[in-house]
Design an enzyme around this catalytic site. Structure first.
Site, mmCIF file in Angstrom:
data_model
loop_
_atom_site.group_PDB
_atom_site.id
_atom_site.type_symbol
_atom_site.label_atom_id
_atom_site.label_comp_id
_atom_site.label_asym_id
_atom_site.label_seq_id
_atom_site.Cartn_x
_atom_site.Cartn_y
_atom_site.Cartn_z
ATOM 1 N N TYR A 46 28.551 24.162 1.671
ATOM 2 C CA TYR A 46 29.391 23.266 0.866
ATOM 3 C C TYR A 46 28.496 22.298 0.089
ATOM 4 O O TYR A 46 27.889 21.385 0.669
ATOM 5 C CB TYR A 46 30.358 22.451 1.735
ATOM 6 C CG TYR A 46 31.331 23.245 2.584
ATOM 7 C CD1 TYR A 46 31.663 24.569 2.299
ATOM 8 C CD2 TYR A 46 31.943 22.645 3.687
ATOM 9 C CE1 TYR A 46 32.561 25.271 3.102
ATOM 10 C CE2 TYR A 46 32.848 23.336 4.479
ATOM 11 C CZ TYR A 46 33.149 24.646 4.178
ATOM 12 O OH TYR A 46 34.041 25.334 4.977
ATOM 13 N N HIS A 64 29.380 31.378 9.670
ATOM 14 C CA HIS A 64 30.420 31.147 8.650
ATOM 15 C C HIS A 64 31.134 32.447 8.267
ATOM 16 O O HIS A 64 32.353 32.486 8.137
ATOM 17 C CB HIS A 64 29.748 30.523 7.412
ATOM 18 C CG HIS A 64 30.675 29.717 6.556
ATOM 19 N ND1 HIS A 64 30.230 28.738 5.702
ATOM 20 C CD2 HIS A 64 32.024 29.742 6.409
ATOM 21 C CE1 HIS A 64 31.274 28.209 5.076
ATOM 22 N NE2 HIS A 64 32.366 28.803 5.488
ATOM 23 N N SER A 107 42.525 25.654 5.915
ATOM 24 C CA SER A 107 43.514 25.796 4.825
ATOM 25 C C SER A 107 44.947 25.845 5.369
ATOM 26 O O SER A 107 45.765 26.688 4.971
ATOM 27 C CB SER A 107 43.225 27.025 3.956
ATOM 28 O OG SER A 107 42.011 26.894 3.264
ATOM 29 N N PRO A 108 45.287 24.922 6.281
ATOM 30 C CA PRO A 108 46.656 24.919 6.842
ATOM 31 C C PRO A 108 47.694 24.535 5.798
ATOM 32 O O PRO A 108 48.893 24.740 6.023
ATOM 33 C CB PRO A 108 46.573 23.854 7.939
ATOM 34 C CG PRO A 108 45.515 22.906 7.445
ATOM 35 C CD PRO A 108 44.487 23.779 6.776
ATOM 36 N N LEU A 109 47.224 23.976 4.685
ATOM 37 C CA LEU A 109 48.149 23.572 3.615
ATOM 38 C C LEU A 109 48.143 24.592 2.477
ATOM 39 O O LEU A 109 48.553 24.288 1.354
ATOM 40 C CB LEU A 109 47.754 22.180 3.088
ATOM 41 C CG LEU A 109 47.716 21.088 4.158
ATOM 42 C CD1 LEU A 109 47.121 19.794 3.617
ATOM 43 C CD2 LEU A 109 49.126 20.831 4.701
ATOM 44 N N GLY A 110 47.664 25.810 2.779
ATOM 45 C CA GLY A 110 47.623 26.838 1.734
ATOM 46 C C GLY A 110 46.790 26.387 0.548
ATOM 47 O O GLY A 110 47.123 26.653 -0.595
ATOM 48 N N ARG A 111 45.685 25.699 0.840
ATOM 49 C CA ARG A 111 44.788 25.132 -0.186
ATOM 50 C C ARG A 111 45.525 24.139 -1.080
ATOM 51 O O ARG A 111 45.203 23.979 -2.244
ATOM 52 C CB ARG A 111 44.125 26.226 -1.012
ATOM 53 C CG ARG A 111 43.332 27.192 -0.157
ATOM 54 C CD ARG A 111 42.455 28.135 -0.960
ATOM 55 N NE ARG A 111 41.520 28.794 -0.056
ATOM 56 C CZ ARG A 111 41.820 29.833 0.714
ATOM 57 N NH1 ARG A 111 43.028 30.340 0.672
ATOM 58 N NH2 ARG A 111 40.932 30.353 1.520
ATOM 59 N N GLY A 112 46.509 23.501 -0.534
ATOM 60 C CA GLY A 112 47.235 22.457 -1.268
ATOM 61 C C GLY A 112 48.633 22.883 -1.680
ATOM 62 O O GLY A 112 49.512 22.044 -1.894
HETATM 63 P P1 ATR Z 1 41.195 23.551 2.776
HETATM 64 O O1 ATR Z 1 41.186 23.747 4.259
HETATM 65 O O2 ATR Z 1 40.626 24.722 2.059
HETATM 66 O O3 ATR Z 1 40.638 22.238 2.356
HETATM 67 P P2 ATR Z 1 44.053 22.843 2.763
HETATM 68 O O4 ATR Z 1 43.760 21.941 3.893
HETATM 69 O O5 ATR Z 1 45.066 23.902 2.959
HETATM 70 O O6 ATR Z 1 42.722 23.591 2.296
HETATM 71 O O7 ATR Z 1 44.443 22.027 1.469
HETATM 72 C C1 ATR Z 1 43.573 21.106 0.883
HETATM 73 C C2 ATR Z 1 44.210 20.606 -0.399
HETATM 74 O O8 ATR Z 1 45.411 19.928 -0.088
HETATM 75 C C3 ATR Z 1 43.339 19.648 -1.165
HETATM 76 O O9 ATR Z 1 43.425 19.973 -2.525
HETATM 77 C C4 ATR Z 1 43.984 18.283 -0.899
HETATM 78 O O10 ATR Z 1 43.851 17.443 -2.025
HETATM 79 P P3 ATR Z 1 43.326 15.910 -1.921
HETATM 80 O O11 ATR Z 1 41.880 15.959 -1.648
HETATM 81 O O12 ATR Z 1 43.672 15.367 -3.254
HETATM 82 O O13 ATR Z 1 44.129 15.276 -0.817
HETATM 83 C C5 ATR Z 1 45.435 18.640 -0.689
HETATM 84 N N1 ATR Z 1 46.125 17.740 0.245
HETATM 85 C C6 ATR Z 1 45.804 17.485 1.519
HETATM 86 N N2 ATR Z 1 46.717 16.676 2.101
HETATM 87 C C7 ATR Z 1 47.642 16.409 1.147
HETATM 88 C C8 ATR Z 1 48.834 15.624 1.129
HETATM 89 N N3 ATR Z 1 49.264 14.983 2.202
HETATM 90 N N4 ATR Z 1 49.515 15.568 -0.045
HETATM 91 C C9 ATR Z 1 49.104 16.220 -1.136
HETATM 92 N N5 ATR Z 1 47.986 16.980 -1.177
HETATM 93 C C10 ATR Z 1 47.259 17.066 -0.047
#
Ligand code: ATR
Length: 327
Positions: A57, A126, A205-210
């Site tokens: 990273y 990784h 990526s629990p938030l589907g990458r956002g």
């Molecule tokens: P990864 O594990 O790859 O980081 P993720 O956790 O699924 O992916 O999602 C990360 C994304 O969600 C980031 O773009 C983050 O953006 P910010 O850095 O601007 O927060 C976004 N994200 C995380 N939490 C959020 C929330 N509560 N509301 C809106 N966006 C959020």
């Protein structure tokens, strides 16, 4: 919420940690260092005790950031980093996957230096190296553990078979894989293998990458041109339109709990088993504060069933090239 142990290792962490990648690379421009450090300090104050980074990273920049920000706090927290993906320092291009002893030892020394620690808490491979048998890489990791350079071993995006072979050499503390309401492919192999072998699952990526946060516009992602998600099949054209429409279900469930959609997505992951912890990525303190609250959100059986119907409808693979994952 109570800490959850990481496999059979001495480590245990809060169910919700922090994915730190976005501070340095991949999700748009890097965060200003002062702001990133302030957010990381606030995270420690809020009780976040699991910070996830990797050598690749920002080609070392992300580890250095954590080293600087968490100096003086390293005893209170678990810092996980990862080796095994080579990158060209000039162009940033990925040069290959390497789990050989020489590469692993060089990476480990680099990460120890960048993080400013004597021991790495949790050290992941990784991505699996098809040229180096997992038994060989595990042997070196066990040596590094005996030398006091790492506390626990992890594997990221390995297959169930690789995990079984690795555990025959030494217990693996955690597997890190993508896992979310939209990405449930690991339920067919690696997730049951983790249960069988007493290994924790760290869901990235629990938030589907956002996408699952419900913050994206329906018509277009609004991502900057440099954002690596532009290359993701799920964020492209018709796939994006179909996927973002599915997020309405998450939004409706969230509204019923007076919660944020991101909290619903995280609560779903944590509801899948007590051997699971997650590391949502965020660069913003406000989002971090909101995400932490997901640990106390309980979804109903009906909520869970509605969320579980979504992944089969998601359009597009989670990576453009799936050859390096689940291997
Ligand atoms: P990864 O594990 O790859 O980081 P993720 O956790 O699924 O992916 O999602 C990360 C994304 O969600 C980031 O773009 C983050 O953006 P910010 O850095 O601007 O927060 C976004 N994200 C995380 N939490 C959020 C929330 N509560 N509301 C809106 N966006 C959020």
């Amino acid at each position: 919420m109570q800490n959850r142990p990481l496999g059979k290792s001495p480590l245990s962490v809060q169910p919700i940690g922090l994915g730190c990648m976005g501070f340095s690379e991949f999700y748009g421009n890097p965060t200003d260092e002062k702001d990133a450090i302030a957010t990381l300090h606030a995270a420690v104050d809020l009780g976040i005790d699991h910070f996830d980074t990797a050598e690749m990273y920002g080609i070392g920049a992300n580890e250095k950031l954590l080293g600087k920000a968490l100096k003086g706090h390293m005893r209170e927290v678990t810092v996980a980093t990862k080796f095994g993906i080579g990158r060209d320092k000039e162009t940033g291009a990925v040069t290959g996957l390497d789990g050989s002893e020489a590469a692993l030892r060089a990476s480990c020394e680099g990460s120890l230096m960048a993080l400013g620690v004597e021991t790495i808490d949790l050290y992941y491979q990784h991505r699996m190296d098809p040229q180096t048998p997992i038994e060989e890489t595990m042997g070196v990791l066990v040596d590094l553990m005996k030398e006091g350079k790492i506390r626990a071993i992890g594997l990221s995006e390995c297959s169930a078979d690789t995990l079984r072979r690795a555990c025959a050499v030494h217990p693996v503390a955690a597997v890190q894989s993508e896992y979310s309401v939209f990405s449930r492919d690991i339920e067919d192999g690696i997730l049951p293998a983790c249960v069988e072998l007493g290994v924790s699952l760290v869901a990235y990526s629990p938030l589907g990458r956002g996408m699952l946060t419900g913050q994206y516009n329906r018509e277009e992602t609004g991502l900057s041109a440099s954002d690596y998600r532009n290359l993701s099949p799920r964020f492209k054209g018709d796939n994006y339109a179909a996927n973002i429409a599915l997020v309405d279900v998450v939004k409706t469930i969230a509204a019923g709990h007076d919660a944020h959609p991101a909290q619903v997505a995280l609560a779903w992951v944590l509801a899948q088993g007590s051997h699971i912890v997650t590391i949502p990525g965020t660069t913003k303190l406000s989002n971090l504060k909101s995400n932490i609250k997901a640990a106390s959100l309980t979804l109903s059986n009906d909520d869970l069933a509605q969320l579980e119907a979504l992944s089969a409808q998601v359009k597009g693979d989670r990576y453009g090239d799936m050859s390096a994952v689940n291997r």
